[in-house]
Write a protein that holds these residues in place. Structure first.
Motif, short mmCIF file in Angstrom:
data_model
loop_
_atom_site.label_atom_id
_atom_site.label_comp_id
_atom_site.label_asym_id
_atom_site.label_seq_id
_atom_site.Cartn_x
_atom_site.Cartn_y
_atom_site.Cartn_z
N HIS A 1 -56.18 46.56 82.96
CA HIS A 1 -56.86 46.74 84.04
C HIS A 1 -58.69 46.16 84.46
O HIS A 1 -59.07 45.66 85.13
CB HIS A 1 -56.81 47.93 84.60
N ASP A 2 -58.91 46.28 83.32
CA ASP A 2 -61.22 45.56 83.49
C ASP A 2 -60.34 43.95 83.31
O ASP A 2 -61.34 43.84 84.21
CB ASP A 2 -61.02 46.11 82.22
N LEU A 3 -59.87 43.39 83.15
CA LEU A 3 -59.85 41.41 82.85
C LEU A 3 -58.82 40.99 84.15
O LEU A 3 -59.10 40.00 84.31
CB LEU A 3 -58.66 40.83 81.31
N HIS A 4 -58.26 42.54 84.93
CA HIS A 4 -57.68 41.47 85.80
C HIS A 4 -55.74 40.44 85.87
O HIS A 4 -55.78 40.17 86.43
CB HIS A 4 -58.41 40.89 86.50
N ALA A 5 -55.80 40.71 84.73
CA ALA A 5 -54.76 40.84 84.12
C ALA A 5 -53.49 41.23 85.45
O ALA A 5 -53.26 42.65 85.59
CB ALA A 5 -54.40 41.19 82.57
N LYS A 6 -52.45 39.69 85.31
CA LYS A 6 -51.07 40.53 86.38
C LYS A 6 -49.44 40.17 84.98
O LYS A 6 -49.89 39.16 84.37
CB LYS A 6 -51.57 39.21 87.42
N ASP A 7 -49.18 41.13 84.78
CA ASP A 7 -48.20 40.96 83.85
C ASP A 7 -48.58 40.42 82.78
O ASP A 7 -50.26 40.87 82.04
CB ASP A 7 -46.82 40.30 84.27
N VAL A 8 -47.84 39.87 81.68
CA VAL A 8 -48.60 39.03 80.76
C VAL A 8 -48.43 37.97 80.57
O VAL A 8 -48.58 36.88 81.37
CB VAL A 8 -46.70 38.51 79.75
N GLU A 9 -50.48 37.66 80.82
CA GLU A 9 -50.71 35.93 80.72
C GLU A 9 -50.98 35.20 79.67
O GLU A 9 -50.67 35.73 78.95
CB GLU A 9 -51.90 36.72 80.71
N PRO A 10 -51.11 33.59 80.29
CA PRO A 10 -51.14 33.18 78.90
C PRO A 10 -52.36 33.32 77.91
O PRO A 10 -53.05 34.43 78.17
CB PRO A 10 -51.26 31.34 79.17
N ASP A 11 -52.54 33.28 77.08
CA ASP A 11 -53.30 32.79 74.86
C ASP A 11 -54.54 32.26 76.40
O ASP A 11 -55.58 32.95 76.21
CB ASP A 11 -53.03 32.02 73.48
N SER A 12 -54.63 31.77 76.94
CA SER A 12 -56.09 30.78 77.61
C SER A 12 -56.30 32.00 78.66
O SER A 12 -57.37 31.91 78.28
CB SER A 12 -55.53 30.01 78.47
N PHE A 13 -55.39 33.21 79.16
CA PHE A 13 -56.13 33.56 80.07
C PHE A 13 -57.07 34.35 78.73
O PHE A 13 -58.47 35.01 79.60
CB PHE A 13 -55.52 33.95 80.58
N PHE A 14 -56.99 35.22 78.01
CA PHE A 14 -58.11 35.97 77.44
C PHE A 14 -59.18 35.33 76.68
O PHE A 14 -60.22 35.51 76.33
CB PHE A 14 -57.14 36.98 75.80
N TYR A 15 -58.84 33.75 75.99
CA TYR A 15 -59.68 32.77 75.56
C TYR A 15 -61.27 33.14 76.59
O TYR A 15 -61.84 32.82 76.49
CB TYR A 15 -58.75 31.72 75.03
N ASP A 16 -60.66 32.64 77.95
CA ASP A 16 -61.40 32.47 79.22
C ASP A 16 -62.48 33.63 79.33
O ASP A 16 -63.64 33.57 79.37
CB ASP A 16 -60.78 31.30 80.58
N LYS A 17 -61.58 34.93 78.80
CA LYS A 17 -62.39 36.14 79.13
C LYS A 17 -62.89 35.95 77.82
O LYS A 17 -64.16 36.78 78.31
CB LYS A 17 -61.06 36.92 79.30
N ALA A 18 -63.03 35.91 77.08
CA ALA A 18 -63.67 36.35 75.78
C ALA A 18 -65.14 34.94 75.70
O ALA A 18 -65.87 35.40 75.21
CB ALA A 18 -62.80 35.34 74.34
#
Length: 570
Positions: free
Chosen positions: A354-371
């Protein structure tokens, strides 16, 4: 000649009495028991499980009769509970390949209920709708029921069924590996209640020695003085990833396997404590630095039990050395009490889906970009950073293509569709990781980084690949015996602008609980007394933790942590 008329009159009186009661009232009493019989024949597979079903059915019915005195309503309530249990158990098996057991009730909490209602918003209305239908029906049964049974005999019968079930469960305990079978829902739940309560009374939630001959010193807040520059540390949870070449006959794409090697070219093994689904087992290992197996049959709920109780782990050790800590989590923070558990182990900033505004299951790149974005914000403070990046793209199911627009050049090696999709997602993960490392070098050109990746467990289909000739029972036994072939994944160490420190703790094969120790050693971080003690265990047990000396080392270490006040209430 006299008895015959009396017999006829008795039969006639009985028939008249039944007629007076009415067919619908009799059916109201009999129907729940008939439904339970059908359910038993469809879900229980042998004499022992059916006997346990009948005893549990007796316990429920007689308990409700002792409270309500009405057998029709008691049967309906019992059947409702059994049907709900069967449906929930089948749902749990579909998700994590294990059926429900009594421990699910022992550690139920508000966070999990909130999580279920969040990810299944229609569930709230289904519960309300079921209540609106069930309550009038129960009232009708209360009114239709023609019988009244005395409470004392019903209570005695309930106790007799309970004693019989307990005796059977102690004499013939259900093998734990049968939890992987998609059957016997009520009998397994009932037998697990006997054994779970017995285990809890015997040693609580977690195994530990009664006493310890020595003790740990409490770590001092200002006692950490690294010799060199402290690197930023990134720990990456690589979902369901292992070197699939461990299974013979699997075709892999060219260049496969390089993603499992460390900076020095060595491929190292990581022995997880779960297979196929529960990532939170490994989450507990790599944050707390302890074994989920110490919790026995309660291990499935390890993060929920440890929340607020196990105040020890990698983030806390790093905070003692001046690090800031953050975590990126791909699900809702209430799931298995992830937010509370990670905060207990020292995570200061926890970002869930919720904090990251993830929609369903996201690709790894989504979490790397957020990190990368969060790390850029944090680096303005000048303090070193620990970031836990929890990935999810390679999560089951593999029967559907995940983000088909990604990796358009992918060509199937020629395995089953699920295995090929799994390999495709591994290739996507490897590409996204390479992009993340390149971005670190570009965004933080003068900053040192230590990066440690690990596979949290093998995918749920791996046992069939590793042992295609075994049936479900054979695979279940190997899982319960912790066959290392079923639990081996990988861990890899990489670095940017930093030379990892050589240490005997950086072994080629380690149990998952040692990863926090390996990270601190590779980063050159002085160990606190608890990790110093654990390092001694690691060296004399050659990388094994819970399995060393049949759990004796882990039990002794748990007692040391309890006596030091690091583990509380367990």
């Amino acid at each position: 000649m006299a008895p015959a008329p009396q017999q006829n009159s008795s039969v006639a009186a009985l028939a008249g009495g039944l007629a007076a009661l009415g067919i619908w009232r009799l059916m109201a009493v009999a129907a729940p028991h008939f439904g339970a019989l059908i359910l038993m024949l469809r879900t229980e597979t042998d004499f022992g499980s059916r006997l346990c079903f009948l005893l549990t059915w007796g316990i429920l019915n007689f308990l409700f009769i002792a409270l309500l005195r009405r057998p029709a309503l008691s049967g309906a309530l019992s059947l409702t509970l059994v049907v709900v249990l069967v449906l929930l158990s089948r749902f749990k098996h579909d998700v994590v390949q294990m059926t429900a057991n009594f421990v699910d009730l022992m550690v139920i909490d508000r966070d999990t209920a909130a999580f279920l209602l969040t990810i299944f918003p229609s569930l709230r209305w289904s519960i309300i709708g079921a209540g609106l239908v069930t309550l009038p029906l129960m009232y009708a049964l209360w009114w239709l029921d023609p019988f009244r049974i005395r409470r004392l005999p019903a209570a005695a019968a309930c106790l007799a069924c309970t004693a019989a079930l307990s005796g059977y469960a102690f004499a013939w305990p259900d093998e734990a590996w049968r939890g992987y079978y998609d059957d016997g829902y009520l009998s397994k739940f009932a037998r697990s209640g006997v054994t779970a309560v017995s285990d809890f009374v015997a040693y609580g939630f977690m195994e530990s020695d009664p006493t310890a001959s020595d003790q740990l010193k409490m770590p001092l807040v200002d006692a950490c003085h690294p010799a060199g520059r402290r690197p930023n540390i990134v720990m990456i949870h690589d979902e369901s990833s292992f070197d699939i070449r461990a299974a013979s006959g699997v075709k892999v794409p060219p260049g496969y396997g390089s993603q499992f090697k460390s900076y020095d070219g060595v491929e190292r093994k990581f022995l997880a404590e779960s297979n196929g689904g529960p990532s939170w087992f490994t989450e507990y290992n790599v944050l707390a630095g302890l074994s989920s197996r110490s919790f026995g049959r309660f291990s499935y709920f390890v993060t929920r039990i440890a929340s607020g109780r196990v105040e020890r782990g990698l983030p806390l050790a790093l905070r003692r050395c001046g690090y800031d800590t953050l975590s990126l989590y791909p699900a809702f923070g209430a799931f298995m009490s992830a937010r509370n558990f990670q905060t207990t182990t020292g995570i200061q900033r926890f970002y869930d889906a919720h904090d990251l505004h993830a929609k369903d299951v996201e690709p790894d790149s989504f979490f790397y970009d957020k990190a990368l974005k969060l790390m850029a914000e944090q680096k303005t403070s000048g303090t070193p950073l620990f970031a836990f990046v929890y990935l999810a793209a390679n999560h089951f199911p593999w029967e559907t293509k995940f983000h088909p627009e990604l990796l358009p050049s992918w060509k199937r090696p020629g395995n089953t569709p699920a295995v090929d999709e799994y390999l495709r997602r591994q290739a996507m993960s490897a590409n996204d990781y390479a992009g993340f490392v390149a971005a670190l070098k570009k965004k933080f050109p003068a900053q040192p980084f230590l990066i440690v990746r690990y596979g949290d467990h093998q995918p749920e289909f791996s046992p069939q690949l590793l042992d295609p000739d075994l049936d479900e029972a054979g695979i279940g036994k190997k899982l319960m015996d912790y066959d290392p072939r079923y639990y081996a994944t990988y861990y890899a160490i990489d670095a940017v602008n930093f030379e990892p420190v050589k240490s005997p703790a950086v072994m080629d094969t380690i149990d998952a609980a040692y990863l926090p120790l390996v990270i601190q050693e590779a980063a050159g971080i002085p160990l606190d007394p608890s990790f110093e003690e654990q390092k001694a265990i690691m060296l004399r047990c050659n990388g094994a933790f819970y399995s060393c000396k049949d759990g004796a080392e882990a039990r002794r270490f748990n007692r040391l942590l309890i006596d030091a006040g690091i583990i509380k209430g367990l």
